[in-house]
Design a protein around this motif. Structure first.
Motif, mmCIF file in Angstrom:
data_model
loop_
_atom_site.group_PDB
_atom_site.id
_atom_site.type_symbol
_atom_site.label_atom_id
_atom_site.label_comp_id
_atom_site.label_asym_id
_atom_site.label_seq_id
_atom_site.Cartn_x
_atom_site.Cartn_y
_atom_site.Cartn_z
ATOM 1 N N THR A 1 0.842 -1.190 0.000
ATOM 2 C CA THR A 1 0.000 0.000 0.000
ATOM 3 C C THR A 1 0.878 1.241 0.000
ATOM 4 O O THR A 1 2.034 1.210 0.431
ATOM 5 C CB THR A 1 -0.939 0.079 1.222
ATOM 6 O OG1 THR A 1 -0.151 0.186 2.409
ATOM 7 C CG2 THR A 1 -1.859 -1.122 1.320
ATOM 8 N N THR A 2 0.298 2.311 -0.485
ATOM 9 C CA THR A 2 0.898 3.633 -0.375
ATOM 10 C C THR A 2 -0.166 4.537 0.227
ATOM 11 O O THR A 2 -1.290 4.601 -0.283
ATOM 12 C CB THR A 2 1.342 4.184 -1.739
ATOM 13 O OG1 THR A 2 2.264 3.258 -2.318
ATOM 14 C CG2 THR A 2 2.014 5.542 -1.599
ATOM 15 N N VAL A 3 0.188 5.188 1.323
ATOM 16 C CA VAL A 3 -0.737 6.072 2.027
ATOM 17 C C VAL A 3 -0.227 7.495 1.884
ATOM 18 O O VAL A 3 0.911 7.803 2.262
ATOM 19 C CB VAL A 3 -0.844 5.699 3.522
ATOM 20 C CG1 VAL A 3 -1.783 6.648 4.255
ATOM 21 C CG2 VAL A 3 -1.287 4.253 3.690
ATOM 22 N N LEU A 4 -1.071 8.351 1.344
ATOM 23 C CA LEU A 4 -0.755 9.777 1.210
ATOM 24 C C LEU A 4 -1.571 10.529 2.251
ATOM 25 O O LEU A 4 -2.796 10.366 2.324
ATOM 26 C CB LEU A 4 -1.114 10.270 -0.192
ATOM 27 C CG LEU A 4 -0.541 9.462 -1.352
ATOM 28 C CD1 LEU A 4 -1.096 9.964 -2.670
ATOM 29 C CD2 LEU A 4 0.964 9.525 -1.350
ATOM 30 N N LEU A 5 -0.895 11.331 3.047
ATOM 31 C CA LEU A 5 -1.546 12.111 4.098
ATOM 32 C C LEU A 5 -1.375 13.597 3.825
ATOM 33 O O LEU A 5 -0.298 14.022 3.402
ATOM 34 C CB LEU A 5 -0.930 11.785 5.461
ATOM 35 C CG LEU A 5 -1.094 10.348 5.955
ATOM 36 C CD1 LEU A 5 -0.098 10.054 7.064
ATOM 37 C CD2 LEU A 5 -2.521 10.131 6.424
ATOM 38 N N SER A 6 -2.406 14.364 4.095
ATOM 39 C CA SER A 6 -2.291 15.814 3.934
ATOM 40 C C SER A 6 -1.493 16.423 5.080
ATOM 41 O O SER A 6 -1.018 17.552 4.980
ATOM 42 C CB SER A 6 -3.671 16.464 3.854
ATOM 43 O OG SER A 6 -4.365 16.294 5.081
ATOM 44 N N ASP A 7 -1.333 15.680 6.178
ATOM 45 C CA ASP A 7 -0.599 16.153 7.353
ATOM 46 C C ASP A 7 -0.003 14.940 8.056
ATOM 47 O O ASP A 7 -0.754 14.050 8.488
ATOM 48 C CB ASP A 7 -1.541 16.918 8.279
ATOM 49 C CG ASP A 7 -0.857 17.566 9.461
ATOM 50 O OD1 ASP A 7 0.289 17.170 9.806
ATOM 51 O OD2 ASP A 7 -1.455 18.466 10.059
ATOM 52 N N ILE A 8 1.301 14.875 8.192
ATOM 53 C CA ILE A 8 1.953 13.718 8.810
ATOM 54 C C ILE A 8 1.549 13.563 10.276
ATOM 55 O O ILE A 8 1.648 12.469 10.848
ATOM 56 C CB ILE A 8 3.497 13.782 8.640
ATOM 57 C CG1 ILE A 8 4.123 12.395 8.818
ATOM 58 C CG2 ILE A 8 4.107 14.800 9.586
ATOM 59 C CD1 ILE A 8 3.770 11.408 7.762
ATOM 60 N N ALA A 9 1.018 14.619 10.878
ATOM 61 C CA ALA A 9 0.519 14.530 12.248
ATOM 62 C C ALA A 9 -0.657 13.556 12.354
ATOM 63 O O ALA A 9 -0.971 13.080 13.445
ATOM 64 C CB ALA A 9 0.110 15.917 12.759
ATOM 65 N N ASN A 10 -1.288 13.232 11.233
ATOM 66 C CA ASN A 10 -2.407 12.285 11.223
ATOM 67 C C ASN A 10 -1.951 10.829 11.104
ATOM 68 O O ASN A 10 -2.785 9.927 11.061
ATOM 69 C CB ASN A 10 -3.362 12.607 10.065
ATOM 70 C CG ASN A 10 -4.162 13.857 10.328
ATOM 71 O OD1 ASN A 10 -4.479 14.186 11.461
ATOM 72 N ND2 ASN A 10 -4.495 14.557 9.262
ATOM 73 N N PHE A 11 -0.644 10.600 11.067
ATOM 74 C CA PHE A 11 -0.115 9.251 10.868
ATOM 75 C C PHE A 11 -0.623 8.268 11.922
ATOM 76 O O PHE A 11 -1.059 7.168 11.600
ATOM 77 C CB PHE A 11 1.420 9.271 10.855
ATOM 78 C CG PHE A 11 2.023 7.914 10.651
ATOM 79 C CD1 PHE A 11 2.204 7.411 9.372
ATOM 80 C CD2 PHE A 11 2.403 7.129 11.729
ATOM 81 C CE1 PHE A 11 2.758 6.148 9.164
ATOM 82 C CE2 PHE A 11 2.949 5.867 11.542
ATOM 83 C CZ PHE A 11 3.130 5.377 10.256
ATOM 84 N N GLY A 12 -0.553 8.631 13.178
ATOM 85 C CA GLY A 12 -0.954 7.729 14.260
ATOM 86 C C GLY A 12 -2.414 7.336 14.182
ATOM 87 O O GLY A 12 -2.761 6.150 14.305
ATOM 88 N N ALA A 13 -3.288 8.302 13.954
ATOM 89 C CA ALA A 13 -4.723 8.013 13.856
ATOM 90 C C ALA A 13 -5.023 7.158 12.633
ATOM 91 O O ALA A 13 -5.834 6.220 12.690
ATOM 92 C CB ALA A 13 -5.514 9.319 13.822
ATOM 93 N N MET A 14 -4.370 7.456 11.515
ATOM 94 C CA MET A 14 -4.539 6.640 10.310
ATOM 95 C C MET A 14 -4.099 5.213 10.599
ATOM 96 O O MET A 14 -4.770 4.244 10.243
ATOM 97 C CB MET A 14 -3.704 7.229 9.159
ATOM 98 C CG MET A 14 -3.660 6.375 7.883
ATOM 99 S SD MET A 14 -2.470 4.998 7.871
ATOM 100 C CE MET A 14 -0.906 5.842 8.013
ATOM 101 N N ASN A 15 -2.962 5.074 11.274
ATOM 102 C CA ASN A 15 -2.389 3.760 11.561
ATOM 103 C C ASN A 15 -3.324 2.910 12.420
ATOM 104 O O ASN A 15 -3.400 1.695 12.251
ATOM 105 C CB ASN A 15 -1.038 3.944 12.250
ATOM 106 C CG ASN A 15 -0.063 2.865 11.880
ATOM 107 O OD1 ASN A 15 -0.047 2.365 10.767
ATOM 108 N ND2 ASN A 15 0.771 2.520 12.834
ATOM 109 N N GLU A 16 -4.042 3.535 13.347
ATOM 110 C CA GLU A 16 -4.992 2.801 14.199
ATOM 111 C C GLU A 16 -6.068 2.130 13.361
ATOM 112 O O GLU A 16 -6.369 0.950 13.545
ATOM 113 C CB GLU A 16 -5.650 3.752 15.198
ATOM 114 C CG GLU A 16 -4.772 4.188 16.335
ATOM 115 C CD GLU A 16 -5.489 5.145 17.263
ATOM 116 O OE1 GLU A 16 -6.709 4.963 17.490
ATOM 117 O OE2 GLU A 16 -4.842 6.092 17.745
ATOM 118 N N VAL A 17 -6.653 2.876 12.443
ATOM 119 C CA VAL A 17 -7.716 2.326 11.590
ATOM 120 C C VAL A 17 -7.133 1.309 10.619
ATOM 121 O O VAL A 17 -7.714 0.246 10.396
ATOM 122 C CB VAL A 17 -8.461 3.454 10.845
ATOM 123 C CG1 VAL A 17 -9.482 2.884 9.870
ATOM 124 C CG2 VAL A 17 -9.118 4.399 11.845
#
Length: 123
Positions: A73-89
C-alpha cells in the motif's frame, strides 16, 4: 491487462481506471475517502482512512479478491501529524502478515481529502 470497475467505489475523477489487473496482480488507483452512495467525504482522519480502505476493498472484491490479498500500500496524508490516527484504523482492517507500506505527507490531496490510499494485490 483488464480494467476493474465497480459502482461500490467512487468513479474515477480523471482518465484512469479504478484498478487494472495484469499478470496476477491488481493495481488499485489511489482511493479518496468518498462514500460512493452519497458522494460525500466523512469528517476526520479516522473516518476518512476507513472509507478509503473500504473503497479499495470494494474494488478488490470486484476482482474476486479482498484486503488479505494486498501486498503493498501507499498512504498519502495531507498532514503527517495524522499518521498515528490513520495507523490505528489501518491496523483494524489489515491483519498479519501486513502488506508492505509507504506513508508520507503531501502538500494537498484532491477534493481537500486528508488521506488517499492505493494498493497492489496478488491472486
Amino acid at each position: 491487462m483488464n480494467a476493474i470497475a465497480t459502482p461500490n467505489a467512487p468513479a474515477a475523477i480523471g482518465p484512469y481506471s479504478q484498478a487494472i489487473e495484469a499478470n496476477g496482480f491488481v493495481y488499485c488507483s489511489g482511493q479518496l475517502p468518498i462514500n460512493p452512495a452519497t458522494g460525500a467525504m466523512p469528517e476526520g482522519i479516522k473516518e476518512q482512512t476507513r472509507q478509503s480502505l473500504l473503497n479499495a476493498q470494494a474494488i478488490l472484491r470486484a476482482a474476486g479478491l479482498d484486503l488479505c490479498h494486498v501486498v503493498k500500500t501507499t498512504v498519502l496524508l495531507s498532514d503527517i501529524a495524522n499518521f498515528g490516527a490513520m495507523n490505528e484504523v489501518y491496523a483494524e482492517l489489515f491483519s498479519a502478515p501486513f502488506p508492505a507500506r509507504s506513508a508520507f505527507a503531501v502538500r494537498d490531496l484532491p477534493k481537500g481529502a486528508l488521506v488517499e490510499i492505493e494498493c497492489i494485490a496478488v491472486r
